[in-house]
Design an enzyme around this catalytic site. Structure first.
Site, PDB file in Angstrom:
ATOM      1  CG  MET A   1      -1.833  -1.226   1.304  1.00  0.00           C
ATOM      2  SD  MET A   1      -3.141  -1.259   0.069  1.00  0.00           S
ATOM      3  CE  MET A   1      -4.286  -0.087   0.762  1.00  0.00           C
ATOM      4  CB  CYS A  83       6.235  -5.952  -1.877  1.00  0.00           C
ATOM      5  SG  CYS A  83       6.164  -4.778  -3.252  1.00  0.00           S
ATOM      6  CE  LYS A 122      -0.177  -7.942   3.635  1.00  0.00           C
ATOM      7  NZ  LYS A 122       0.051  -8.360   2.245  1.00  0.00           N
ATOM      8  CG  ASN A 194      -3.892  -9.385   2.600  1.00  0.00           C
ATOM      9  OD1 ASN A 194      -2.917  -9.309   1.862  1.00  0.00           O
ATOM     10  ND2 ASN A 194      -4.854  -8.485   2.573  1.00  0.00           N
ATOM     11  N   GLY A 195      -6.160 -10.923   1.156  1.00  0.00           N
ATOM     12  CA  GLY A 195      -6.242 -11.190  -0.268  1.00  0.00           C
ATOM     13  C   GLY A 195      -7.651 -11.456  -0.769  1.00  0.00           C
ATOM     14  N   GLY A 221      -7.288  -4.503   2.577  1.00  0.00           N
ATOM     15  CA  GLY A 221      -6.419  -3.487   2.024  1.00  0.00           C
ATOM     16  C   GLY A 221      -7.151  -2.554   1.084  1.00  0.00           C
ATOM     17  NE  ARG A 222      -3.726  -2.005  -4.139  1.00  0.00           N
ATOM     18  CZ  ARG A 222      -2.665  -2.290  -3.368  1.00  0.00           C
ATOM     19  NH1 ARG A 222      -2.781  -3.161  -2.390  1.00  0.00           N
ATOM     20  NH2 ARG A 222      -1.499  -1.705  -3.587  1.00  0.00           N
TER      21      ARG A 222
END
Length: 315
Positions: A1, A83, A122, A194-195, A221-222
């Site tokens: 992010m 990432c 993460k 997550n995801g 997140g997004r």
């Protein structure tokens, strides 16, 4: 992010939820050691609980930055091993670190020895197109032996070649069952999923799914960034507490005051209101709100009054 969850974004999100744990954008060890340290570490006390996410691969540098973050008041140190961008790969950190579990374990040990706050990781569930469960199991096992107790697992592989970061969030298939299997194999560790989670209904279903391998939480997140009002339900749905707000008006009032305060300190209102574009999504006038807060001429003309001007477009 990166460039998304900066301190202004987190201040806005905290106005929507008192209890959600907020995470910084990834900050590299090089930037903290050699760059504008005070600016990079800055956050408002209202953001607690807040974690800093570090990017790096040198145990000594990570330990040094973890100490800085603890002194600054962060509640958690999170190491990014997820990432997939080429720029991050060139720095030998992010998802490519999953291929070096012993090094990551050394990084975790060094940070744990340096600070008293939790050190978390993460990560993805694999690299490239290999779906060998043993790869991520061994990665987690190495870090568990190093003392890592919380793993935030993005339930997709990271394809290090051929996909850009956006494609890496969409094309590698989601495999939630892998994270649940990790939770089964490491019952004394906590796994946050997550995801691809788009709604509270989906998140709660995943958390409440019966059988072995219970999840400790979910990370949004997004979806939370693009539809921030969903955060107003977090305190009730996940923590059993009263909501921080019951309407958008108190959020707007809080951010108006924040913009005025920050503008007096020299912050451009654009840096703050860009995170608020989705606040009225789904309501009449939402497009006009977004247009006004992102209009260069309006921002230059209205300055710190831009929120009130945007509100007028909703009526």
């Amino acid at each position: 992010m990166i460039a998304w969850t900066d301190r202004h974004c987190r201040h806005f999100h905290r106005a929507l939820s008192r209890h959600a744990r907020l995470y910084t954008e990834m900050i590299t060890t090089g930037a903290l050691i050699h760059g504008p340290r005070e600016r990079l570490l800055a956050f408002d006390p209202v953001e607690h609980p807040v974690a800093i996410q570090l990017g790096g691969c040198d145990p000594a540098d990570l330990a040094r930055c973890a100490r800085m973050a603890e002194r600054a008041g962060y509640d958690e140190i999170n190491l990014n091993c997820g990432c997939p961008s080429e720029r991050v790969q060139r720095g030998s950190f992010g998802a490519c670190l999953m291929a070096e579990p012993a090094l990551v374990a050394d990084c975790v040990r060094a940070m744990r020895d340096a600070v008293s706050v939790p050190v978390t990781v993460k990560h993805r569930i694999g690299l490239d197109r290999s779906e060998d469960y043993g790869f991520v199991r061994d990665f987690v096992g190495e870090l568990a032996r190093a003392g890592c107790e919380v793993f935030i697992a993005h339930a997709r592989n990271a394809w290090l070649k051929g996909l850009n970061p956006k494609e890496n969030r969409d094309i590698p298939p989601l495999r939630y069952e892998v994270v649940r299997r990790l939770a089964c194999d490491f019952p004394d560790r906590r796994f946050v999923l997550n995801g691809g989670i788009r709604s509270h209904d989906e998140a709660l279903r995943l958390l409440d799914e019966p059988g072995p391998g219970a999840l400790a939480g979910v990370m949004l997140g997004r979806e939370a960034y693009g539809n921030p009002w969903m955060l107003a339900e977090v305190d009730t749905l996940y923590f059993g507490q009263a909501p921080a707000v019951s309407s958008r008006e108190p959020v707007v009032d809080a951010m108006r005051n924040y913009v005025l305060r920050e503008a007096a300190a020299g912050t451009e209102p654009r840096a703050i209101v860009r995170h608020m574009l989705g606040l009225f999504n789904g309501l009449p006038g939402a497009r006009r709100w977004r247009r006004m807060l992102s209009d260069t001429a309006a921002l230059a003309r209205e300055g710190e009054r831009i929120i009130d001007t945007a509100l007028e477009t909703l009526n």
